[in-house]
Scaffold this active site. Sequence first.
Site, PDB file in Angstrom:
ATOM      1  N   PRO A 201       0.817  -1.221   0.000  1.00 22.58           N
ATOM      2  CA  PRO A 201       0.000   0.000   0.000  1.00 22.58           C
ATOM      3  C   PRO A 201       0.846   1.263   0.000  1.00 22.58           C
ATOM      4  O   PRO A 201       1.864   1.331   0.686  1.00 22.58           O
ATOM      5  CB  PRO A 201      -0.798  -0.116   1.295  1.00 22.58           C
ATOM      6  CG  PRO A 201       0.000  -1.022   2.160  1.00 22.58           C
ATOM      7  CD  PRO A 201       0.726  -1.949   1.263  1.00 22.58           C
ATOM      8  N   GLU A 202       0.452   2.231  -0.801  1.00 24.34           N
ATOM      9  CA  GLU A 202       1.120   3.538  -0.815  1.00 24.34           C
ATOM     10  C   GLU A 202       0.117   4.606  -0.379  1.00 24.34           C
ATOM     11  O   GLU A 202      -0.977   4.287   0.068  1.00 24.34           O
ATOM     12  CB  GLU A 202       1.684   3.821  -2.210  1.00 24.34           C
ATOM     13  CG  GLU A 202       2.788   2.839  -2.579  1.00 24.34           C
ATOM     14  CD  GLU A 202       3.540   3.247  -3.849  1.00 24.34           C
ATOM     15  OE1 GLU A 202       3.508   4.438  -4.210  1.00 24.34           O
ATOM     16  OE2 GLU A 202       4.132   2.369  -4.476  1.00 24.34           O
TER      17      GLU A 202
END
Length: 283
Positions: free
Chosen positions: A2-3
Site C-alpha cells: 500500500p502507498e
Amino acid sequence: MPELPEVEVLVRRLAPRLNNKTIRRVEVRRARVLRPTRPAELNRALTGAHFVGVARRAKYLTFTLRQAGGGGTFLLLGHLGMTGRMFLQPVSAPLPKHTAVALDLGGENFVFEDTRYFGRFTLDTSTQDRLGPEPLGDEFTLEYFIHALRRSRQAIKVKLLDQSLVAGVGNIYACESLFRAGVSPRLPACELTRALTERLRNALRTTLAEAIDFGSGVALDWPGQGEKDGLFYYGRAAGAPDCEERLCAYDRQGQPCPVCRTPIRRIVQAARSTFYCPRCQRS
Ligand SMILES: [Zn+2]
C-alpha cells in the site's frame, strides 16, 4: 504494497465508521506489531477510550482517541506494512487467522490483520518526526522541491522514495509520476531544471490525486478475500474494474508504452525495480 493513495482511501472509508465509537475491549494476538508499546500499555490506554478522528500522514493511519472518562486526547498510529488490512466485522464473526489486534467496539470488531506482521499498531509516534511534507499539501511548494533536489546527486527515482524529502511516495507512484512528467529515472536530482522540477511536482500531485479518486469510487473488498488486482491490494469486489490497468509504466516491462508503443523497460535502482519508457522519458 500500500502507498499513499491506498492508505488515504482506507482512511476515508474507516473515518465515518470509527468516529465516536468507544473501545470496550482490546485483544492483542501479535505483540510484535505494537512495538515498542507493550500489550498491557495499549490495553490500558485504549480500553474505554473513543475515536475522535481518523486521518493519514504519509503511509500512516493516525487515530486520535479521547481517554476514558473524558480526559485528553492521544494518538494511535497504524501502518499496513506489506500485507496489513484494517476493517470492521460483526462481533459474532470469527476473527481471521492472522489477526494482530482486534478492538471490540460493541456491535463490531475493528480488526488489524497482517499475515507477515511488518505492519504497526502502536502508541509510539517517533516515526512521524522524520517525515517530509505531504505531496498533496500546501508545504510541498515548488521552491521547497527545487531546494531539496539541488543538494542531491542521487538518481531522481531513488530520491523520490526518500520519506524525509516528500512523505508517502512509494515505488508505484514514483515510477508513474516520472513517466507522466517525461523525466528519466536515472537523472541526478540536482540536474533537474526548474521547468522539469515543476513538471514532476505537478505529475506527482496529479497521479496521486487521480489514484485516490479512482480508489474512492471503485468497489473494494476490504478483508481482501476477493479478487486481487495488484494495486488496491485489499482485493476488488466482484465485477469492479481492474485498477492495475490504469498504470502506464509500473510492472509493465516489455509491454508497449501507452504513448509511443516503445516497450517499457525495467532497471534496478537501490535494490528496487524501476519501470520507464526509454523514449518518452529522456529528459
Ligand atoms: Zn513512450
